[in-house]
Write a protein that holds these residues in place. Structure first.
Motif, PDB file in Angstrom:
ATOM      1  N   VAL A  27     105.038 -73.634 -45.157  1.00 27.57           N
ATOM      2  CA  VAL A  27     104.350 -73.509 -43.879  1.00 27.57           C
ATOM      3  C   VAL A  27     102.849 -73.569 -44.109  1.00 27.57           C
ATOM      4  O   VAL A  27     102.339 -72.978 -45.072  1.00 27.57           O
ATOM      5  CB  VAL A  27     104.718 -72.177 -43.174  1.00 27.57           C
ATOM      6  N   VAL A  28     102.125 -74.271 -43.219  1.00 27.06           N
ATOM      7  CA  VAL A  28     100.667 -74.314 -43.296  1.00 27.06           C
ATOM      8  C   VAL A  28     100.122 -74.300 -41.873  1.00 27.06           C
ATOM      9  O   VAL A  28     100.748 -74.835 -40.951  1.00 27.06           O
ATOM     10  CB  VAL A  28     100.179 -75.566 -44.065  1.00 27.06           C
ATOM     11  N   ALA A  29      98.957 -73.653 -41.686  1.00 29.25           N
ATOM     12  CA  ALA A  29      98.328 -73.574 -40.369  1.00 29.25           C
ATOM     13  C   ALA A  29      97.027 -74.367 -40.366  1.00 29.25           C
ATOM     14  O   ALA A  29      96.293 -74.385 -41.358  1.00 29.25           O
ATOM     15  CB  ALA A  29      98.064 -72.120 -39.998  1.00 29.25           C
ATOM     16  N   SER A  30      96.732 -75.008 -39.246  1.00 30.52           N
ATOM     17  CA  SER A  30      95.490 -75.762 -39.096  1.00 30.52           C
ATOM     18  C   SER A  30      94.415 -74.864 -38.500  1.00 30.52           C
ATOM     19  O   SER A  30      94.695 -73.779 -37.980  1.00 30.52           O
ATOM     20  CB  SER A  30      95.712 -76.975 -38.192  1.00 30.52           C
ATOM     21  N   ALA A  31      93.171 -75.337 -38.531  1.00 27.77           N
ATOM     22  CA  ALA A  31      92.063 -74.586 -37.945  1.00 27.77           C
ATOM     23  C   ALA A  31      92.231 -74.437 -36.438  1.00 27.77           C
ATOM     24  O   ALA A  31      91.683 -73.505 -35.839  1.00 27.77           O
ATOM     25  CB  ALA A  31      90.741 -75.275 -38.265  1.00 27.77           C
ATOM     26  N   GLU A  32      92.995 -75.332 -35.824  1.00 25.57           N
ATOM     27  CA  GLU A  32      93.224 -75.275 -34.374  1.00 25.57           C
ATOM     28  C   GLU A  32      94.332 -74.308 -33.990  1.00 25.57           C
ATOM     29  O   GLU A  32      94.587 -74.101 -32.806  1.00 25.57           O
ATOM     30  CB  GLU A  32      93.561 -76.675 -33.846  1.00 25.57           C
TER      31      GLU A  32
END
Length: 239
Positions: A27-32
């Motif tokens: 899992v990875v999250a973006s700046a948005e």
């Protein structure tokens, strides 16, 4: 067999969670605030890549990128400093011996379509696999492969390739890239029942080890802070 993508606020409150079609592995999250989750269908079959927004709703799920992995599945998503989404893992190249070979895929964050692919080289002419991936401040990627070897890539060509004494420490295999574009890894376990306790820093320019920190505990995970110059470590009880 759990398929829940759990959302928790900064104060520990559980928020609306998301049920995925397959088992999440990366899992990875973006700046948005969007979250991208790679999944698998046990044991070694790839599942869909999912995009969930900051409210916990799945915007799309797609086989387009994850389906390129055959014989294994992608498990490492990375958002680069320029906002590009890459996934990585070991696949089977259609060659005479059908050898394991690392594959990188750049994915359109809006549609899930494939934008670019790159096969990484074999290490010492033998079968290889991806152990972990991380993005650098300049938008490039670092990949830890079997060997263990650090491979530096811009998604089109290999910028560097360095053997290192870092890898699986008995619990995890992780690398992180700091604000100076140097790479941090974990000392490997040296014998059955032992665990690597050292964080090791490697120069992004030369691949040489420049520093190590003895945590005197079994490292179960680590991450860099928001400035890229401090580290937070999850560790089990000391020996």
């Amino acid at each position: 067999n759990l398929k829940t993508l759990l959302r928790i606020s900064s104060d520990g409150t559980q928020l609306l969670s998301t049920i995925l079609e397959h088992n999440p592995v990366g899992v990875v999250a973006s700046a948005e605030g969007d979250v991208f989750a790679l999944t698998r269908i046990p044991l070694l079959s790839p599942g869909k890549l999912h995009k969930a927004n900051g409210f916990g709703f799945v915007e799309w799920s797609s086989w387009k990128a994850s389906g390129l992995y055959t014989g294994n599945y992608a498990e490492f998503p990375v958002i680069t400093s320029s906002g590009e989404l890459w996934i990585g893992g070991s696949s089977v190249e259609l060659c005479q011996f059908c050898a394991w070979q690392p594959l990188l895929v750049r994915v359109d964050t809006v549609t899930g379509s494939v934008l670019q692919t790159q096969l990484l080289p074999f290490i010492n002419g033998t079968f290889t696999s991806v152990w972990h991936m991380a993005g650098a401040p300049d938008g490039t990627l670092w990949i830890l492969e079997t060997g263990p070897t650090l491979v530096h890539s811009d998604g089109q060509s290999i910028l560097g390739q360095f053997p290192v004494d870092a890898g699986f420490n008995g619990f995890i295999t992780q690398i992180r890239v700091d604000a100076e574009s140097d790479i941090w890894g974990i000392s490997p376990n040296v014998a059955s029942g032992q665990f690597g306790t050292l964080l090791r820093e490697y120069s992004g320019a030369t691949g040489l080890m420049t520093r190590e920190i003895d945590l005197q505990a079994k490292v179960a995970g680590f991450a860099l802070g928001p400035t890229g110059e401090e580290v937070f470590v999850a560790a089990n009880d000391p020996f």
